[in-house]
Motif scaffolding. Structure first.
Motif, PDB file in Angstrom:
ATOM      1  N   TYR A  93      32.183  38.582  40.137  1.00 12.95           N
ATOM      2  CA  TYR A  93      30.912  38.292  40.794  1.00 12.95           C
ATOM      3  C   TYR A  93      30.454  36.846  40.615  1.00 12.95           C
ATOM      4  O   TYR A  93      29.623  36.366  41.382  1.00 12.95           O
ATOM      5  CB  TYR A  93      29.835  39.268  40.298  1.00 12.95           C
ATOM      6  N   VAL A  97      30.275  38.655  45.576  1.00 11.64           N
ATOM      7  CA  VAL A  97      30.402  40.105  45.400  1.00 11.64           C
ATOM      8  C   VAL A  97      31.396  40.753  46.373  1.00 11.64           C
ATOM      9  O   VAL A  97      31.745  41.922  46.222  1.00 11.64           O
ATOM     10  CB  VAL A  97      29.038  40.824  45.529  1.00 11.64           C
ATOM     11  N   GLY A 200      25.249  38.943  42.811  1.00 13.49           N
ATOM     12  CA  GLY A 200      24.992  40.369  42.650  1.00 13.49           C
ATOM     13  C   GLY A 200      23.850  40.709  41.695  1.00 13.49           C
ATOM     14  O   GLY A 200      23.788  41.818  41.174  1.00 13.49           O
TER      15      GLY A 200
END
Ligand code: MTE
Length: 336
Positions: A93, A97, A200
Motif C-alpha cells: 500500500y 492500493v 489506503g
C-alpha cells in the motif's frame, strides 16, 4: 544450506508441475542470476553458499529426494506461480492500493544503501546494511504457498535466511517475548505514505509483530530474493518477512527495524480493523473473515482468467505439522 525439514506439506522445487518454468529458471540463474547487474553480488552469494542451491552438488539433490515422498496434504501437485504474476499482482500500500500499482510506482525505490536495525531486549543489538543482508546468514531457496487474507494465493520460490538465525545472533534477554517489525517510512519515495487515498488510510510506517517462538520457527523466513534474483521493489526489497502459515499481511516488506519487546506490539491491520484482522492471523478455513469466507482460495497460476483454480484452504496454509504445536490449547476463534 537448504531447509532441512522435509515434510509432505512443504512445496519443493521438484514437486511443482511446471517443469518448463523450473528448468528455464535454472538456466536463467546460470546465465545471469547472481552474476548480473542488479542481482546479488556474486562474491556475497558464493560466500553465503547460495550457488550450491543451483549446482549439481549434493544439496540440490534434496529437491529430487523430496519428490519421492511427496504427497501433498489435501491438494494436488502444485504449480509455481509465474514470476510475472508474483511481481505484477502485489499488495504494497505504500505504492498504492491497486494490485498493479506497486509494480508501476516502486521501480525507482532505492534499496541500497539500506539499514536494518536489530534492537530492544537483546544483548547484542546490531545493524545489517545492504551487503550484510546477503552475506551474514546462509541463504536458502524455499518454495512456499502465500495465502492472502483476500482469499487468493500463490506459490513462490523465495530466497532468504532463517529469521531464527537473526534472532540467535541478537541474543534476546529473558524479557524479549515478541518481535516488532517496521517498514521504511519515506513519503518522498513511497507515494502511498503521502496520500491517504493512495495509501489506503493506513498510518505509516507499516508495522507487524510475531511472538518470539513464532520468529524462531524454522519456517519463518527473511527473504531477499525470488525466482533466483534479488527481490523486486514491489515484493518488498531489499528484505521482507515471509511467514507462510499466516495470512500474507503478516509478511511485512522493506523492513528497517526489528525490535525485541516484552509486550505484544501493535500491528497495522489490527489497528485499522481489529474485528477483521487479528494479531495471530494464522490461515484458518474454519474462521471466516467477517465479510467473506476463508474456506477456499483462488490459486494464481499460469492459467488465464477462466482457469479452474479455486482450491480448499488448509489449516495453517498446509504447514500445520510444523507450526500447530505453537498454538496448542489456544482458542483459534478468539485469537484469529
Ligand atoms: N508490507 C508493507 N510494508 N505494506 C503492505 O501493504 N501488504 C501485505 C504484505 N506486506 C503489505 C506488506 C499483504 S496484505 C500481502 S498479501 C503481502 O505483503 C503481499 O506480498 P506480495 O505483494 O509479495 O505478494
Amino acid at each position: 544450506m537448504l531447509i532441512k525439514r522435509i515434510s509432505p506439506s512443504d512445496c519443493k522445487e521438484s514437486d511443482v508441475t511446471d517443469e518448463r518454468i523450473y528448468l528455464g529458471r535454472r538456466e536463467i540463474i546460470k546465465a545471469m542470476g547472481f552474476f548480473g547487474a542488479g542481482s546479488l553480488l556474486a562474491s556475497s552469494a558464493a560466500s553465503a553458499g547460495i550457488l550450491d542451491i543451483f549446482g549439481e552438488q549434493p544439496q540440490s539433490n534434496l529437491f529430487q529426494q523430496s519428490a519421492l515422498d511427496y504427497s501433498p496434504a489435501g491438494a494436488s501437485a502444485e504449480e509455481l506461480t509465474p514470476e510475472a504474476k508474483i511481481t505484477g499482482h502485489n499488495n504494497f500500500y505504500e505504492f498504492g492500493v491497486e494490485k498493479h500499482q506497486p509494480a508501476e510506482l516502486a521501480q525507482s525505490f532505492k534499496v541500497n544503501p539500506w539499514q536494518l536495525k536489530i534492537s530492544g531486549e537483546v544483548e547484542n543489538p546490531y545493524t545489517l546494511d545492504y551487503d550484510d543482508l546477503h552475506t551474514t546468514f546462509s541463504l536458502e531457496e524455499r518454495i512456499y504457498r502465500l495465502r492472502c487474507v483476500e482469499a487468493w494465493s500463490m506459490v513462490v520460490p523465495w530466497i532468504g535466511f532463517s529469521l531464527a538465525e537473526l534472532v540467535k545472533k541478537a541474543k534476546p534477554t529473558s524479557r524479549a517475548k515478541y518481535l516488532a517489525f517496521e517498514t521504511l517510512y519515506d513519503p518522498d519515495q513511497m507515494p502511498g505514505q503521502k496520500s491517504r487515498r493512495l495509501g489506503g488510510g493506513i498510518d505509516y510506517p507499516y508495522i507487524e509483530g510475531l511472538r518470539i517462538d513464532e520468529a524462531m520457527n524454522p519456517l519463518a523466513l527473511m527473504s531477499v530474493g525470488l525466482y533466483g534474483k534479488t527481490l523486486p521493489p514491489q515484493n518488498g526489497a531489499p528484505v521482507r518477512l515471509v511467514v507462510p502459515w499466516k495470512y500474507g499481511f503478516k509478511s511485512i516488506k522493506s523492513i528497517v527495524g526489528i525490535k525485541f519487546v516484552e509486550r505484544r506490539p501493535p500491528t497495522t491491520w489490527n489497528i485499522l480493523a481489529p474485528n477483521e484482522y487479528g494479531f495471530y492471523a494464522n490461515v484458518n478455513p474454519a474462521v471466516d473473515h467477517p465479510r467473506w469466507s476463508q474456506a477456499s482460495e483462488r490459486r494464481i497460476t499460469s492459467g488465464g482468467l477462466f482457469a479452474q483454480n479455486r482450491i480448499p484452504t488448509l489449516p495453517f496454509n498446509g504447514y500445520g505439522e510444523q507450526v500447530a504445536e505453537m498454538y496448542r490449547g489456544m482458542n483459534l476463534r478468539k485469537y484469529y
